[in-house]
Motif scaffolding. Structure first.
Motif, PDB file in Angstrom:
ATOM      1  N   TYR A  86       0.843  -1.194   0.000  1.00  0.00           N
ATOM      2  CA  TYR A  86       0.000   0.000   0.000  1.00  0.00           C
ATOM      3  C   TYR A  86       0.880   1.247   0.000  1.00  0.00           C
ATOM      4  CZ  TYR A  86      -3.804  -3.098   1.442  1.00  0.00           C
ATOM      5  OH  TYR A  86      -4.731  -4.099   1.502  1.00  0.00           O
ATOM      6  N   GLY A  94       4.114  17.432  11.769  1.00  0.00           N
ATOM      7  CA  GLY A  94       3.116  17.214  12.803  1.00  0.00           C
ATOM      8  C   GLY A  94       2.051  16.224  12.402  1.00  0.00           C
ATOM      9  N   TYR A  95       0.848  16.403  12.960  1.00  0.00           N
ATOM     10  CA  TYR A  95      -0.247  15.500  12.604  1.00  0.00           C
ATOM     11  C   TYR A  95      -0.856  15.898  11.275  1.00  0.00           C
ATOM     12  CZ  TYR A  95      -4.857  13.665  11.986  1.00  0.00           C
ATOM     13  OH  TYR A  95      -5.961  13.071  11.431  1.00  0.00           O
ATOM     14  N   VAL A  98      -3.557  10.426   7.200  1.00  0.00           N
ATOM     15  CA  VAL A  98      -2.901   9.548   6.230  1.00  0.00           C
ATOM     16  C   VAL A  98      -3.945   8.982   5.276  1.00  0.00           C
ATOM     17  CG1 VAL A  98      -1.532   7.460   5.902  1.00  0.00           C
ATOM     18  CG2 VAL A  98      -1.089   8.947   7.859  1.00  0.00           C
ATOM     19  N   PHE A 100      -4.467   6.226   2.201  1.00  0.00           N
ATOM     20  CA  PHE A 100      -3.883   5.039   1.589  1.00  0.00           C
ATOM     21  C   PHE A 100      -4.437   4.820   0.189  1.00  0.00           C
ATOM     22  CE2 PHE A 100      -1.564   2.735   4.917  1.00  0.00           C
ATOM     23  CZ  PHE A 100      -1.967   3.415   6.055  1.00  0.00           C
ATOM     24  N   GLY A 101      -3.613   4.179  -0.644  1.00  0.00           N
ATOM     25  CA  GLY A 101      -4.101   3.691  -1.920  1.00  0.00           C
ATOM     26  C   GLY A 101      -4.836   2.375  -1.732  1.00  0.00           C
ATOM     27  N   THR A 102      -5.332   1.833  -2.832  1.00  0.00           N
ATOM     28  CA  THR A 102      -6.123   0.605  -2.756  1.00  0.00           C
ATOM     29  C   THR A 102      -5.264  -0.657  -2.700  1.00  0.00           C
ATOM     30  OG1 THR A 102      -6.326   0.671  -5.149  1.00  0.00           O
ATOM     31  CG2 THR A 102      -8.169   1.557  -3.881  1.00  0.00           C
TER      32      THR A 102
ATOM     33  N   TYR B  35      -8.802   3.044  11.695  1.00  0.00           N
ATOM     34  CA  TYR B  35      -9.039   2.974  10.257  1.00  0.00           C
ATOM     35  C   TYR B  35     -10.068   1.880   9.992  1.00  0.00           C
ATOM     36  CZ  TYR B  35      -4.602   5.514   9.632  1.00  0.00           C
ATOM     37  OH  TYR B  35      -3.578   6.444   9.677  1.00  0.00           O
ATOM     38  N   GLN B  37     -11.070  -0.857   6.843  1.00  0.00           N
ATOM     39  CA  GLN B  37     -10.618  -1.389   5.566  1.00  0.00           C
ATOM     40  C   GLN B  37     -11.684  -2.310   5.008  1.00  0.00           C
ATOM     41  OE1 GLN B  37      -6.826  -3.459   5.605  1.00  0.00           O
ATOM     42  NE2 GLN B  37      -6.545  -3.108   3.413  1.00  0.00           N
ATOM     43  N   GLY B  42      -7.842   0.064   0.491  1.00  0.00           N
ATOM     44  CA  GLY B  42      -6.835   0.364   1.487  1.00  0.00           C
ATOM     45  C   GLY B  42      -7.496   0.856   2.763  1.00  0.00           C
ATOM     46  N   PRO B  43      -6.726   0.948   3.834  1.00  0.00           N
ATOM     47  CA  PRO B  43      -7.279   1.488   5.086  1.00  0.00           C
ATOM     48  C   PRO B  43      -7.801   2.902   4.877  1.00  0.00           C
ATOM     49  CG  PRO B  43      -5.159   0.427   5.471  1.00  0.00           C
ATOM     50  CD  PRO B  43      -5.329   0.507   3.985  1.00  0.00           C
ATOM     51  N   PHE B  45      -9.088   6.303   6.909  1.00  0.00           N
ATOM     52  CA  PHE B  45      -9.001   6.973   8.205  1.00  0.00           C
ATOM     53  C   PHE B  45     -10.377   7.224   8.801  1.00  0.00           C
ATOM     54  CE2 PHE B  45      -7.536   9.849  11.392  1.00  0.00           C
ATOM     55  CZ  PHE B  45      -8.450  10.889  11.440  1.00  0.00           C
ATOM     56  N   TYR B  48      -8.551  10.171  14.982  1.00  0.00           N
ATOM     57  CA  TYR B  48      -7.216  10.269  15.581  1.00  0.00           C
ATOM     58  C   TYR B  48      -7.332  10.867  16.979  1.00  0.00           C
ATOM     59  CZ  TYR B  48      -3.058  13.154  16.592  1.00  0.00           C
ATOM     60  OH  TYR B  48      -2.002  13.790  17.197  1.00  0.00           O
ATOM     61  N   ASP B  56      -8.993  14.657  15.640  1.00  0.00           N
ATOM     62  CA  ASP B  56      -9.527  14.685  14.276  1.00  0.00           C
ATOM     63  C   ASP B  56     -10.493  13.520  14.129  1.00  0.00           C
ATOM     64  OD1 ASP B  56      -8.035  14.665  10.892  1.00  0.00           O
ATOM     65  OD2 ASP B  56     -10.118  14.745  11.576  1.00  0.00           O
ATOM     66  N   SER B  58     -12.809  13.567  11.583  1.00  0.00           N
ATOM     67  CA  SER B  58     -13.428  13.882  10.298  1.00  0.00           C
ATOM     68  C   SER B  58     -13.705  12.660   9.436  1.00  0.00           C
ATOM     69  CB  SER B  58     -12.546  14.862   9.520  1.00  0.00           C
ATOM     70  OG  SER B  58     -11.289  14.282   9.246  1.00  0.00           O
ATOM     71  N   GLY B  59     -13.094  11.519   9.775  1.00  0.00           N
ATOM     72  CA  GLY B  59     -13.311  10.316   8.981  1.00  0.00           C
ATOM     73  C   GLY B  59     -14.478   9.459   9.436  1.00  0.00           C
ATOM     74  N   LEU B  91      -9.041  -1.362  11.831  1.00  0.00           N
ATOM     75  CA  LEU B  91      -7.645  -1.347  12.220  1.00  0.00           C
ATOM     76  C   LEU B  91      -7.376  -0.219  13.208  1.00  0.00           C
ATOM     77  CD1 LEU B  91      -6.049  -1.732   8.675  1.00  0.00           C
ATOM     78  CD2 LEU B  91      -6.140  -3.491  10.428  1.00  0.00           C
ATOM     79  N   PRO B  98       2.562  12.317  16.665  1.00  0.00           N
ATOM     80  CA  PRO B  98       1.878  12.358  15.369  1.00  0.00           C
ATOM     81  C   PRO B  98       2.805  12.265  14.158  1.00  0.00           C
ATOM     82  CG  PRO B  98       0.998  14.030  16.825  1.00  0.00           C
ATOM     83  CD  PRO B  98       2.186  13.463  17.518  1.00  0.00           C
TER      84      PRO B  98
END
Lengths: 110, 113
Positions: A86, A94-95, A98, A100-102, B35, B37, B42-43, B45, B48, B56, B58-59, B91, B98
């Motif tokens: 991936y 900082g924060y 993230v 991710f791709g598939t 996360y 999946q 992919g995973p 988000f 956090y 955060d 927002s996901g 996950l 961070p």
């Protein structure tokens, strides 16, 4: 918005052949790019990150900002390289979330 | 040392039920992430935590999803009125800070029938 594209779901190569797993990204700021790997029945783990500029298990990846790519390469594939790979992106510093791709499944044929 | 652990490893529930998924991060890691999946993806988000607070969220897809980390260590992801579309591997990851590497747990596979 940030986006990571891995165009290949499956890549099959013969043992000893070169490997290139493609990753393209879209991000307006300064990105940090990563490759994660998941071997069969194991957890997701970091393989390498572009800021480290290191080679892990023979794999390297160069961030190309002009082409917005971060392809993963290895000159000679080994059977133990078979896994899910991936590509991931986050903003620098900082924060940052993230993305991710598939994923691409690499299958090394003996 | 021990890595990130998640329980249960598998959870089967019926549509409409409530579920809780637990994450034990690596000791000393202040940052914790959830996360989701889905098959072939992919995973993605979700949320956090930095310490005890959700820095955060927002996901999170909707208000049926909620997560807590009351003492800054263990975290619980809570899903109310589960739907079949919630079926996925959830996950958890933790990191020292961070900007440091995220270490992933083995995941909880949730199946909503």
């Amino acid at each position: 918005a940030q986006r990571v594209t891995q165009p290949e779901k499956l890549l099959s190569v013969f043992k000893g052949a070169p490997v290139e797993l493609k990753c393209n990204y879209s991000y307006s700021g300064s990105p940090e790019l990563f490759w994660y790997v998941q071997y069969s029945r194991q957890r997701l783990q970091l393989l390498l990150r572009h800021i480290s500029r290191e080679s892990i298990k023979g794999f390297t990846a160069d961030l190309n900002k002009g082409e917005t790519s971060f392809h993963l390469k290895k000159p000679f594939a080994q059977e133990e390289d078979s896994a899910m790979y991936y590509c991931a992106l986050k903003g620098a510093g900082g924060y940052q979330k993230v993305t991710f791709g598939t994923g691409t499944k690499l299958q090394v044929i003996p | 040392g021990a890595g990130v652990s998640q329980t249960p490893s598998n959870k089967v529930t019926e549509k409409g039920k409530y579920v809780e998924l637990r994450c034990d991060p690596i000791s000393g890691h202040t940052a914790l992430y959830w996360y989701r999946q889905s098959l072939g993806q992919g995973p993605e988000f979700l949320i956090y935590f930095q310490g005890t607070g959700a820095a955060d969220d927002s996901g999170l897809p909707n208000d049926r999803f909620f997560a807590v980390r009351p003492e800054g260590s263990v975290s619980t992801l809570k899903i109310q009125r589960t739907e079949r579309g919630d079926s996925a591997v959830y996950l958890c990851a933790s990191s020292l800070s961070p900007s440091e590497t995220q270490y992933f747990g083995p995941g909880t596979r949730l199946l909503v029938l």
